[in-house]
Write an enzyme that holds these catalytic residues in place. Structure first.
Site, PDB file in Angstrom:
ATOM      1  N   SER A  61       0.850  -1.188   0.000  1.00 59.37           N
ATOM      2  CA  SER A  61       0.000   0.000   0.000  1.00 59.37           C
ATOM      3  C   SER A  61       0.886   1.238   0.000  1.00 59.37           C
ATOM      4  O   SER A  61       2.112   1.160   0.139  1.00 59.37           O
ATOM      5  CB  SER A  61      -0.897   0.000   1.242  1.00 59.37           C
ATOM      6  N   ASP A 106      -1.465  -1.927  -3.903  1.00 58.07           N
ATOM      7  CA  ASP A 106      -2.846  -1.933  -3.418  1.00 58.07           C
ATOM      8  C   ASP A 106      -3.493  -0.559  -3.605  1.00 58.07           C
ATOM      9  O   ASP A 106      -2.961   0.309  -4.268  1.00 58.07           O
ATOM     10  CB  ASP A 106      -2.834  -2.371  -1.947  1.00 58.07           C
ATOM     11  N   HIS A 107      -4.629  -0.354  -2.956  1.00 62.79           N
ATOM     12  CA  HIS A 107      -5.472   0.838  -3.099  1.00 62.79           C
ATOM     13  C   HIS A 107      -4.699   2.132  -3.380  1.00 62.79           C
ATOM     14  O   HIS A 107      -3.826   2.514  -2.616  1.00 62.79           O
ATOM     15  CB  HIS A 107      -6.286   1.062  -1.819  1.00 62.79           C
ATOM     16  N   ASP A 141      -7.906   2.828  -6.966  1.00 58.53           N
ATOM     17  CA  ASP A 141      -9.148   2.835  -6.193  1.00 58.53           C
ATOM     18  C   ASP A 141      -9.722   4.244  -6.206  1.00 58.53           C
ATOM     19  O   ASP A 141      -9.426   5.069  -5.343  1.00 58.53           O
ATOM     20  CB  ASP A 141      -8.899   2.368  -4.759  1.00 58.53           C
ATOM     21  N   GLU A 171     -11.485  -0.415  -8.676  1.00 60.16           N
ATOM     22  CA  GLU A 171     -12.599  -0.636  -7.747  1.00 60.16           C
ATOM     23  C   GLU A 171     -13.759   0.269  -8.104  1.00 60.16           C
ATOM     24  O   GLU A 171     -13.577   1.463  -8.376  1.00 60.16           O
ATOM     25  CB  GLU A 171     -12.157  -0.377  -6.307  1.00 60.16           C
ATOM     26  N   GLU A 179      -8.729   1.712   6.070  1.00 57.62           N
ATOM     27  CA  GLU A 179      -7.443   1.103   5.732  1.00 57.62           C
ATOM     28  C   GLU A 179      -6.513   2.160   5.167  1.00 57.62           C
ATOM     29  O   GLU A 179      -6.892   2.939   4.297  1.00 57.62           O
ATOM     30  CB  GLU A 179      -7.609  -0.034   4.713  1.00 57.62           C
ATOM     31  N   HIS A 223     -13.145  -3.381   5.322  1.00 53.93           N
ATOM     32  CA  HIS A 223     -11.781  -3.614   5.780  1.00 53.93           C
ATOM     33  C   HIS A 223     -11.780  -3.814   7.298  1.00 53.93           C
ATOM     34  O   HIS A 223     -12.530  -3.176   8.029  1.00 53.93           O
ATOM     35  CB  HIS A 223     -10.890  -2.408   5.452  1.00 53.93           C
ATOM     36  N   GLY A 224     -10.911  -4.691   7.759  1.00 51.89           N
ATOM     37  CA  GLY A 224     -10.804  -4.967   9.182  1.00 51.89           C
ATOM     38  C   GLY A 224     -11.634  -6.180   9.572  1.00 51.89           C
ATOM     39  O   GLY A 224     -12.213  -6.858   8.726  1.00 51.89           O
ATOM     40  N   HIS A 262     -12.133  -7.609  -1.853  1.00 51.25           N
ATOM     41  CA  HIS A 262     -11.459  -6.817  -0.825  1.00 51.25           C
ATOM     42  C   HIS A 262     -12.174  -7.015   0.501  1.00 51.25           C
ATOM     43  O   HIS A 262     -13.285  -7.524   0.554  1.00 51.25           O
ATOM     44  CB  HIS A 262     -11.471  -5.338  -1.200  1.00 51.25           C
ATOM     45  N   GLY A 263     -11.532  -6.583   1.576  1.00 48.05           N
ATOM     46  CA  GLY A 263     -12.142  -6.731   2.886  1.00 48.05           C
ATOM     47  C   GLY A 263     -12.392  -8.183   3.237  1.00 48.05           C
ATOM     48  O   GLY A 263     -13.422  -8.542   3.810  1.00 48.05           O
ATOM     49  N   GLY A 264     -11.414  -9.063   2.898  1.00 43.63           N
ATOM     50  CA  GLY A 264     -11.613 -10.495   3.085  1.00 43.63           C
ATOM     51  C   GLY A 264     -11.392 -10.988   4.501  1.00 43.63           C
ATOM     52  O   GLY A 264     -11.864 -12.071   4.859  1.00 43.63           O
ATOM     53  N   ASN A 284      -7.822 -10.089  -1.012  1.00 46.08           N
ATOM     54  CA  ASN A 284      -6.882  -9.369  -0.162  1.00 46.08           C
ATOM     55  C   ASN A 284      -6.966  -9.846   1.281  1.00 46.08           C
ATOM     56  O   ASN A 284      -8.067  -9.993   1.825  1.00 46.08           O
ATOM     57  CB  ASN A 284      -7.175  -7.865  -0.210  1.00 46.08           C
ATOM     58  N   ASP A 286      -5.092  -8.771   4.977  1.00 48.00           N
ATOM     59  CA  ASP A 286      -4.161  -7.878   5.664  1.00 48.00           C
ATOM     60  C   ASP A 286      -4.341  -7.950   7.172  1.00 48.00           C
ATOM     61  O   ASP A 286      -3.431  -8.306   7.907  1.00 48.00           O
ATOM     62  CB  ASP A 286      -4.363  -6.441   5.164  1.00 48.00           C
ATOM     63  N   THR A 287      -5.553  -7.635   7.634  1.00 45.50           N
ATOM     64  CA  THR A 287      -5.797  -7.578   9.078  1.00 45.50           C
ATOM     65  C   THR A 287      -5.456  -8.902   9.766  1.00 45.50           C
ATOM     66  O   THR A 287      -4.811  -8.915  10.825  1.00 45.50           O
ATOM     67  CB  THR A 287      -7.268  -7.210   9.347  1.00 45.50           C
TER      68      THR A 287
END
Length: 397
Positions: A61, A106-107, A141, A171, A179, A223-224, A262-264, A284, A286-287
């Site tokens: 990112s 990323d974004h 994005d 997106e 994020e 996200h998260g 996204h936000g997986g 994606n 990340d968290t």
């Protein structure tokens, strides 16, 4: 058992990347994309791929690029320079892991376009010297902008990227949560669900330029990680996007569009499976990997707490040294091991496990450096051919 995709191990770009993502779509799996901020996290993601016989996407990112450059570096180009640094590290080490690795950014919101421009300049310089781009793919994005502006800017950049056969991810529809400094926690819930018409408008515009693009269509993604019930994911909507595009195109292909999730983090296995079934080729993460990395370190500190209170002195003796406990290579490795396990879990959930048997080179056979200038004549020929193909694509040939 899925027949492995016929691409080489190491960083894949251009035609090989298209072949890999088509293989994923056709065989019902998605490739996990892990946000990385250090060489340690990059190595952990690749180690998981080797362990699970899976391709992997390593992405960075804007904030990750700035961190890679060093938090004290305040230069406006730091994030782009950090992104280049990560890519060079991954390119150097990826062959040792024996799996295909996709390098991705990323974004990138509208306010971060200077970062995007810097990475493209790096790609162009790398392409000129080595005959392929530094990165495999990039993401724009612009979902917070009006659809017309979003698509227009994507078209503008895609026209530049196709010359190097760089994949574009875009997106449309907004991913909720927060994020990397972009906060959509209070967004209108209706904007979390993209319509088939919106998705097809993107496809129609970008397909006139090239076929190396994917769409992150929102279906309630956030996200998260949130408590169950707080997020209403509707991955079945992705199937409607595919059906709409199929009808408009008059094609026999069931899933004509490459989709991205996204936000997986925190998604249920069923939600993930439904998304992949409907054409998601990249998800994606990340968290969850951030937590895993920290949790590995936390567990080590809890276990060895009494050995980490000073350089000298521990339960075995007041004069005993503790270097083998506080050496960063020890506790960072524990963080890596925990991240490897979490990355491996993602590969199982996305069904990418065992889709590419790792081709780890025999000891001592991998080159210490794997870069050399491309043949200038061959590079010029490649550029010319790409330009011809682009022109033919525009006129429908």
């Amino acid at each position: 058992m899925v027949t492995a995709c016929d691409v080489h191990p190491g960083v894949v770009t251009g035609d090989d990347l298209l072949k890999l993502l088509k293989h994923a779509k056709d065989n019902g799996y998605a490739i996990p994309a892990f946000n990385c901020t250090t060489t340690s996290t990059c190595n952990a993601a690749m180690e998981a791929g080797k362990k699970m016989n899976s391709p992997v996407i390593i992405q960075i990112s804007n904030g990750g690029g700035a961190y890679f450059a060093g938090k004290s570096t305040k230069d406006p180009n730091a994030a782009a320079a950090g992104a280049v640094s990560m890519a060079l590290h991954v390119r150097q080490m990826a062959p040792y892991y024996g799996i295909p690795v996709v390098l991705h950014s990323d974004h990138c919101a509208k306010k971060l376009l200077p970062w995007f421009d810097g990475m493209i300049e790096a790609n162009e310089a790398y392409f000129k010297q080595y005959g392929e781009p530094l990165y495999s793919s990039h993401m724009l994005d612009l979902s917070e902008e009006p659809d017309e502006e979003n698509i227009a800017i994507c078209v503008k950049y895609f026209e530049r990227l196709v010359k190097m056969k760089i994949w574009l991810e875009m997106e449309i529809g907004i991913t909720g949560g927060e994020e990397d400094g972009v906060n959509n926690e209070d967004i209108d819930p209706e904007k979390l669900y993209t319509t088939p018409e919106q998705v097809y408008a993107v496809y129609e515009a970008l397909s006139k330029i090239g076929d190396m693009f994917s769409i992150a269509a929102a279906f309630g993604n956030v996200h998260g990680v949130y408590k169950p019930g707080n997020v209403s994911l509707q991955p079945e909507r992705l199937g409607k996007h595919q059906a709409y595009a199929k009808e408009k195109l008059g094609t026999d292909e069931e899933k004509p569009i490459y989709l991205v999730m996204h936000g997986g983090s925190g998604s249920t296995d069923e939600e993930i499976a439904t998304a992949v079934k409907n054409g998601v080729v990249k998800m994606n993460i990340d968290t969850d990997t951030q937590w895993a990395y920290w949790d590995g370190l936390r567990a080590f500190e809890a276990d060895k707490h009494d050995y980490l209170q000073g350089q000298i002195g521990n339960p075995t003796g007041a004069d005993k040294p503790n270097k083998k406990f506080y050496d960063p290579r020890v506790w960072l490795r524990k963080a890596e091991e925990a991240m490897v396990e979490r990355c491996s879990l993602s590969m199982e959930k996305l069904s990418s496990k065992d889709t590419y048997p790792a081709k780890v080179p025999e000891a001592g056979t991998a080159p210490i450096f794997n870069f050399k200038p491309a043949n200038p004549v061959a590079t010029a020929a490649t550029q010319g051919m790409n330009a011809i193909k682009g022109a033919m694509h525009k006129v429908g040939l």
